[in-house]
Design a protein around this motif. Sequence first.
Motif, short mmCIF file in Angstrom:
data_model
loop_
_atom_site.label_atom_id
_atom_site.label_comp_id
_atom_site.label_asym_id
_atom_site.label_seq_id
_atom_site.Cartn_x
_atom_site.Cartn_y
_atom_site.Cartn_z
N GLY A 17 84.85 -37.86 55.17
CA GLY A 17 85.89 -38.17 56.14
C GLY A 17 85.43 -37.98 57.58
O GLY A 17 85.72 -38.80 58.45
N ILE A 18 84.71 -36.90 57.83
CA ILE A 18 84.20 -36.65 59.18
C ILE A 18 83.17 -37.71 59.57
O ILE A 18 83.18 -38.21 60.70
N SER A 19 82.33 -38.10 58.64
CA SER A 19 81.33 -39.14 58.92
C SER A 19 82.00 -40.48 59.16
O SER A 19 81.56 -41.25 60.02
N LEU A 20 83.04 -40.76 58.41
CA LEU A 20 83.79 -42.00 58.63
C LEU A 20 84.42 -42.02 60.01
O LEU A 20 84.37 -43.04 60.71
N ALA A 21 84.98 -40.90 60.42
CA ALA A 21 85.55 -40.81 61.77
C ALA A 21 84.47 -41.00 62.84
O ALA A 21 84.72 -41.65 63.86
N ALA A 22 83.29 -40.45 62.60
CA ALA A 22 82.18 -40.62 63.55
C ALA A 22 81.79 -42.09 63.65
O ALA A 22 81.52 -42.59 64.75
N PHE A 61 71.72 -46.21 66.02
CA PHE A 61 71.62 -44.77 66.27
C PHE A 61 72.89 -44.03 65.88
O PHE A 61 72.84 -42.91 65.38
N GLY A 62 74.03 -44.64 66.10
CA GLY A 62 75.29 -44.02 65.69
C GLY A 62 75.42 -43.93 64.18
O GLY A 62 75.89 -42.92 63.65
N GLY A 63 75.00 -44.97 63.48
CA GLY A 63 75.02 -44.93 62.02
C GLY A 63 74.06 -43.90 61.47
O GLY A 63 74.38 -43.19 60.51
N ALA A 64 72.90 -43.80 62.07
CA ALA A 64 71.93 -42.78 61.64
C ALA A 64 72.46 -41.38 61.89
O ALA A 64 72.32 -40.48 61.05
N ALA A 65 73.11 -41.18 63.03
CA ALA A 65 73.68 -39.86 63.33
C ALA A 65 74.81 -39.53 62.36
O ALA A 65 74.92 -38.38 61.91
N ALA A 66 75.63 -40.50 62.00
CA ALA A 66 76.70 -40.26 61.02
C ALA A 66 76.14 -39.94 59.65
O ALA A 66 76.67 -39.09 58.93
N LEU A 67 75.04 -40.59 59.27
CA LEU A 67 74.41 -40.30 57.99
C LEU A 67 73.83 -38.89 57.97
O LEU A 67 74.01 -38.14 57.00
N VAL A 68 73.16 -38.50 59.03
CA VAL A 68 72.62 -37.14 59.13
C VAL A 68 73.76 -36.12 59.11
O VAL A 68 73.67 -35.08 58.43
N LEU A 69 74.84 -36.41 59.82
CA LEU A 69 76.00 -35.52 59.83
C LEU A 69 76.58 -35.37 58.43
O LEU A 69 76.90 -34.26 58.00
N PHE A 70 76.70 -36.48 57.70
CA PHE A 70 77.23 -36.41 56.34
C PHE A 70 76.36 -35.55 55.44
O PHE A 70 76.85 -34.67 54.73
N VAL A 71 75.07 -35.80 55.46
CA VAL A 71 74.16 -35.04 54.60
C VAL A 71 74.18 -33.56 54.97
O VAL A 71 74.23 -32.69 54.09
N TRP A 72 74.19 -33.25 56.25
CA TRP A 72 74.21 -31.85 56.68
C TRP A 72 75.50 -31.16 56.24
O TRP A 72 75.47 -30.05 55.71
#
Length: 83
Positions: A17-22, A61-72
């Motif tokens: 959910g947080i990654s989707l919002a990002a 870059f935003g998609g990559a940041a959201a992916l890293v955020l999700f995994v973390w």
Amino acid sequence: MVVLRPNITGQVLGALGISLAALVVVNQVRLLMLVGLIDWLGTDRGYYLGHTMFGSLISVFGGAAALVLFVWLATRSRRKEAA
């Protein structure tokens, strides 16, 4: 991820959910940038730069940041480690 460790379902869904919002925020920033460039540089040049050049950079870059955020968020430990 949830099938292998069902006790982390809430954590994974929260991270999703947080990654989707990002991703939604990144897309809104991209659209605002596109509108601003069209207003500033005109339709032809503003759309070209905003959509193909800068829009692609923001999306990647935003998609990559959201992916890293999700995994973390999905894989971090809930325990606090002693210092």
